[in-house]
Design a protein around this motif. Structure first.
Motif, PDB file in Angstrom:
ATOM      1  N   ILE A   1      21.589  61.615  -3.051  1.00 52.21           N
ATOM      2  CA  ILE A   1      22.413  60.997  -2.011  1.00 52.21           C
ATOM      3  C   ILE A   1      22.989  59.682  -2.514  1.00 52.21           C
ATOM      4  O   ILE A   1      22.312  58.907  -3.198  1.00 52.21           O
ATOM      5  CB  ILE A   1      21.574  60.777  -0.732  1.00 52.21           C
ATOM      6  N   GLY A   2      24.263  59.416  -2.167  1.00 52.03           N
ATOM      7  CA  GLY A   2      24.944  58.239  -2.680  1.00 52.03           C
ATOM      8  C   GLY A   2      25.072  57.083  -1.716  1.00 52.03           C
ATOM      9  O   GLY A   2      25.254  55.943  -2.145  1.00 52.03           O
ATOM     10  N   LYS A   3      25.001  57.352  -0.424  1.00 45.64           N
ATOM     11  CA  LYS A   3      25.125  56.277   0.565  1.00 45.64           C
ATOM     12  C   LYS A   3      24.429  56.709   1.847  1.00 45.64           C
ATOM     13  O   LYS A   3      24.134  57.895   2.033  1.00 45.64           O
ATOM     14  CB  LYS A   3      26.595  55.953   0.835  1.00 45.64           C
ATOM     15  N   LYS A   4      24.157  55.748   2.708  1.00 51.98           N
ATOM     16  CA  LYS A   4      23.447  56.047   3.944  1.00 51.98           C
ATOM     17  C   LYS A   4      24.166  57.145   4.710  1.00 51.98           C
ATOM     18  O   LYS A   4      25.381  57.102   4.887  1.00 51.98           O
ATOM     19  CB  LYS A   4      23.311  54.797   4.812  1.00 51.98           C
ATOM     20  N   ALA A   5      23.381  58.116   5.151  1.00 53.80           N
ATOM     21  CA  ALA A   5      23.953  59.255   5.870  1.00 53.80           C
ATOM     22  C   ALA A   5      23.145  59.502   7.129  1.00 53.80           C
ATOM     23  O   ALA A   5      21.956  59.816   7.070  1.00 53.80           O
ATOM     24  CB  ALA A   5      23.942  60.500   4.988  1.00 53.80           C
ATOM     25  N   SER A   6      23.776  59.355   8.262  1.00 58.64           N
ATOM     26  CA  SER A   6      23.121  59.589   9.542  1.00 58.64           C
ATOM     27  C   SER A   6      24.011  60.460  10.408  1.00 58.64           C
ATOM     28  O   SER A   6      25.164  60.100  10.690  1.00 58.64           O
ATOM     29  CB  SER A   6      22.843  58.263  10.255  1.00 58.64           C
ATOM     30  N   ARG A   7      23.501  61.615  10.773  1.00 59.98           N
ATOM     31  CA  ARG A   7      24.200  62.552  11.656  1.00 59.98           C
ATOM     32  C   ARG A   7      25.599  62.880  11.141  1.00 59.98           C
ATOM     33  O   ARG A   7      26.577  62.812  11.874  1.00 59.98           O
ATOM     34  CB  ARG A   7      24.238  62.010  13.090  1.00 59.98           C
ATOM     35  N   VAL A   8      25.667  63.233   9.873  1.00 56.48           N
ATOM     36  CA  VAL A   8      26.955  63.606   9.291  1.00 56.48           C
ATOM     37  C   VAL A   8      27.196  65.098   9.492  1.00 56.48           C
ATOM     38  O   VAL A   8      26.254  65.886   9.616  1.00 56.48           O
ATOM     39  CB  VAL A   8      27.023  63.249   7.800  1.00 56.48           C
ATOM     40  N   SER A   9      28.444  65.485   9.525  1.00 53.08           N
ATOM     41  CA  SER A   9      28.802  66.888   9.716  1.00 53.08           C
ATOM     42  C   SER A   9      28.841  67.612   8.372  1.00 53.08           C
ATOM     43  O   SER A   9      28.953  66.986   7.311  1.00 53.08           O
ATOM     44  CB  SER A   9      30.167  66.999  10.387  1.00 53.08           C
TER      45      SER A   9
ATOM     46  N   SER B   1      25.959  79.736  -4.312  1.00 57.32           N
ATOM     47  CA  SER B   1      26.698  80.417  -3.245  1.00 57.32           C
ATOM     48  C   SER B   1      25.797  81.338  -2.423  1.00 57.32           C
ATOM     49  O   SER B   1      26.156  81.742  -1.316  1.00 57.32           O
ATOM     50  CB  SER B   1      27.857  81.230  -3.839  1.00 57.32           C
ATOM     51  N   TYR B   2      24.608  81.669  -2.958  1.00 61.34           N
ATOM     52  CA  TYR B   2      23.661  82.528  -2.247  1.00 61.34           C
ATOM     53  C   TYR B   2      22.683  81.742  -1.373  1.00 61.34           C
ATOM     54  O   TYR B   2      21.814  82.347  -0.735  1.00 61.34           O
ATOM     55  CB  TYR B   2      22.882  83.384  -3.239  1.00 61.34           C
ATOM     56  N   LEU B   3      22.774  80.430  -1.361  1.00 61.28           N
ATOM     57  CA  LEU B   3      21.911  79.640  -0.501  1.00 61.28           C
ATOM     58  C   LEU B   3      22.083  80.049   0.965  1.00 61.28           C
ATOM     59  O   LEU B   3      23.207  80.290   1.424  1.00 61.28           O
ATOM     60  CB  LEU B   3      22.228  78.148  -0.640  1.00 61.28           C
ATOM     61  N   ILE B   4      20.981  80.111   1.697  1.00 57.21           N
ATOM     62  CA  ILE B   4      21.065  80.360   3.137  1.00 57.21           C
ATOM     63  C   ILE B   4      21.658  79.129   3.826  1.00 57.21           C
ATOM     64  O   ILE B   4      22.621  79.237   4.591  1.00 57.21           O
ATOM     65  CB  ILE B   4      19.670  80.690   3.706  1.00 57.21           C
ATOM     66  N   TYR B   5      21.079  77.975   3.576  1.00 56.55           N
ATOM     67  CA  TYR B   5      21.669  76.695   3.969  1.00 56.55           C
ATOM     68  C   TYR B   5      22.251  76.072   2.713  1.00 56.55           C
ATOM     69  O   TYR B   5      21.514  75.684   1.798  1.00 56.55           O
ATOM     70  CB  TYR B   5      20.610  75.763   4.554  1.00 56.55           C
ATOM     71  N   GLY B   6      23.581  75.976   2.647  1.00 58.88           N
ATOM     72  CA  GLY B   6      24.225  75.358   1.507  1.00 58.88           C
ATOM     73  C   GLY B   6      23.933  73.866   1.427  1.00 58.88           C
ATOM     74  O   GLY B   6      23.316  73.281   2.317  1.00 58.88           O
ATOM     75  N   ILE B   7      24.393  73.250   0.371  1.00 57.96           N
ATOM     76  CA  ILE B   7      24.117  71.835   0.147  1.00 57.96           C
ATOM     77  C   ILE B   7      24.639  70.982   1.299  1.00 57.96           C
ATOM     78  O   ILE B   7      23.939  70.105   1.818  1.00 57.96           O
ATOM     79  CB  ILE B   7      24.715  71.387  -1.194  1.00 57.96           C
ATOM     80  N   ALA B   8      25.867  71.228   1.726  1.00 58.90           N
ATOM     81  CA  ALA B   8      26.434  70.451   2.831  1.00 58.90           C
ATOM     82  C   ALA B   8      25.633  70.656   4.121  1.00 58.90           C
ATOM     83  O   ALA B   8      25.391  69.703   4.879  1.00 58.90           O
ATOM     84  CB  ALA B   8      27.896  70.824   3.037  1.00 58.90           C
ATOM     85  N   LYS B   9      25.208  71.885   4.363  1.00 54.85           N
ATOM     86  CA  LYS B   9      24.438  72.176   5.569  1.00 54.85           C
ATOM     87  C   LYS B   9      23.077  71.475   5.531  1.00 54.85           C
ATOM     88  O   LYS B   9      22.610  70.948   6.558  1.00 54.85           O
ATOM     89  CB  LYS B   9      24.241  73.679   5.714  1.00 54.85           C
ATOM     90  N   LEU B  10      22.433  71.434   4.380  1.00 51.63           N
ATOM     91  CA  LEU B  10      21.152  70.734   4.261  1.00 51.63           C
ATOM     92  C   LEU B  10      21.304  69.252   4.590  1.00 51.63           C
ATOM     93  O   LEU B  10      20.469  68.663   5.289  1.00 51.63           O
ATOM     94  CB  LEU B  10      20.582  70.906   2.855  1.00 51.63           C
ATOM     95  N   ILE B  11      22.379  68.648   4.104  1.00 49.98           N
ATOM     96  CA  ILE B  11      22.608  67.233   4.385  1.00 49.98           C
ATOM     97  C   ILE B  11      22.833  67.022   5.877  1.00 49.98           C
ATOM     98  O   ILE B  11      22.303  66.079   6.473  1.00 49.98           O
ATOM     99  CB  ILE B  11      23.800  66.711   3.561  1.00 49.98           C
ATOM    100  N   GLU B  12      23.591  67.910   6.499  1.00 49.81           N
ATOM    101  CA  GLU B  12      23.807  67.811   7.938  1.00 49.81           C
ATOM    102  C   GLU B  12      22.476  67.908   8.690  1.00 49.81           C
ATOM    103  O   GLU B  12      22.183  67.093   9.579  1.00 49.81           O
ATOM    104  CB  GLU B  12      24.741  68.921   8.407  1.00 49.81           C
ATOM    105  N   VAL B  13      21.650  68.898   8.345  1.00 51.81           N
ATOM    106  CA  VAL B  13      20.392  69.127   9.051  1.00 51.81           C
ATOM    107  C   VAL B  13      19.432  67.957   8.876  1.00 51.81           C
ATOM    108  O   VAL B  13      18.839  67.469   9.852  1.00 51.81           O
ATOM    109  CB  VAL B  13      19.744  70.439   8.560  1.00 51.81           C
ATOM    110  N   TYR B  14      19.275  67.472   7.654  1.00 60.63           N
ATOM    111  CA  TYR B  14      18.319  66.396   7.417  1.00 60.63           C
ATOM    112  C   TYR B  14      18.813  65.065   7.976  1.00 60.63           C
ATOM    113  O   TYR B  14      18.027  64.281   8.506  1.00 60.63           O
ATOM    114  CB  TYR B  14      18.012  66.271   5.922  1.00 60.63           C
ATOM    115  N   SER B  15      20.111  64.821   7.890  1.00 61.63           N
ATOM    116  CA  SER B  15      20.634  63.538   8.385  1.00 61.63           C
ATOM    117  C   SER B  15      20.665  63.485   9.904  1.00 61.63           C
ATOM    118  O   SER B  15      20.811  62.405  10.485  1.00 61.63           O
ATOM    119  CB  SER B  15      22.040  63.274   7.824  1.00 61.63           C
TER     120      SER B  15
END
Length: 284
Positions: free
Chosen positions: A146-154, A224-238
């Motif tokens: 992660i490069g910068k603070k991320a809170s509730r990002v889409s 591409s076979y991820l169930i939760y892709g990278i962007a989705k993981l960031i959304e869920v955790y943030s």
């Protein structure tokens, strides 16, 4: 750019002449050695032009002479996605799985767990297995920094919060203990040798990668076979907690996980990101 931690915990970058140029002076002088990468990442927008100039000029320590350590030794948080590929779900449960007869729940239900940041080790170390009477497995993954603070990002904005990517191994003790316990032993999160900055990765959701043990291919897949892709993981955790600069997300492993024993050599290759080679030893 490929940034790293090397020698006496200095931060640097791989230059165009295959040398490691020093970037340590770009972080505040009072910064503890194991926090230097956090400080560099947090201030990256300001120091990137200077870093780029040094990378272009070269003239640093020859890469072959540098001791490359874990490129991010002390994230504040180390997140991991549990069972994030369907074929891995299949090999873990069912009639012939590692956990015979179990229903294995994916990241869609389990979401994530935390590993101890002290489990991180770099290519200068080894995977140390603590017990002779238990099974330990390799798991090939992509490490997202992660490069910068991320809170509730889409999901649409999530990749804007990524600093870079690194090869990551999630070493796992099989058994009935909680995931965080089984995966948090010292040396159970090898990463490195570099963090490749996000601007050099064309599409992190389409990364090929594979893992070998003693030269034998055991895992091969694509993000591409991820169930939760990278962007989705960031959304869920943030959504739950504010991600901090330098935090690491381990994205989950595909099918093909298998046992490792002392004397093995594990190699994880991600062509766009790098190659991590780790020996396996018994804990002294």
């Amino acid at each position: 750019m490929r940034v790293c931690v090397y020698d006496d915990d200095r931060v640097g970058a791989l230059a165009s002449d295959s040398t490691i140029v020093d970037l340590t002076d770009l972080v505040p002088g009072h910064t503890p050695a194991d926090e230097r990468m956090n400080a560099l990442i947090a201030n990256w927008d300001a120091v990137k032009p200077t870093a780029a100039e040094r990378v272009a000029a070269g003239g640093g320590v020859p890469e072959a002479d540098a001791v490359l350590r874990a490129p991010q030794p002390r994230p504040r948080n180390l997140f991991a996605a549990p069972v994030n590929y369907h074929k891995h779900q299949q090999e873990m449960g069912g009639d012939a799985g590692v956990y015979v007869g179990r229903q294995i729940l994916t990241a869609e239900v389990r979401k994530g767990f935390l590993k101890a940041a002290t489990s991180i080790v770099g290519p200068d170390g080894a995977i140390e297995l603590p017990w002779e009477d238990r099974r330990f497995d390799h798991e090939a993954e992509i490490g997202v920094i992660i490069g910068k603070k991320a809170s509730r990002v889409s999901t649409d904005d999530a990749l804007d919060y990524v600093f870079g990517y690194t090869p990551l191994l999630d070493i796992t003790l099989r058994g009935e203990e909680d995931r965080s316990f089984r995966k948090s032993f010292d040396t159970f999160t090898p990463i490195g040798p570099y963090i490749v900055t996000a601007d050099e990765v064309d599409d992190p959701e389409k990364l090929d990668f594979w893992l070998t043990v003693n030269g034998e291919e055991r895992q091969k897949s694509n993000t591409s076979y991820l169930i939760y892709g990278i962007a989705k993981l960031i959304e869920v955790y943030s959504e739950v907690m504010t991600l901090q600069p330098g935090d690491i997300i381990a994205t989950g492993t595909p099918e093909g996980v298998g046992q490792i024993v002392p004397g093995d050599t594990v190699v994880l290759t991600i062509p766009e990101v790098g190659e991590l080679t780790m020996p396996v030893v018994a804990r002294a």
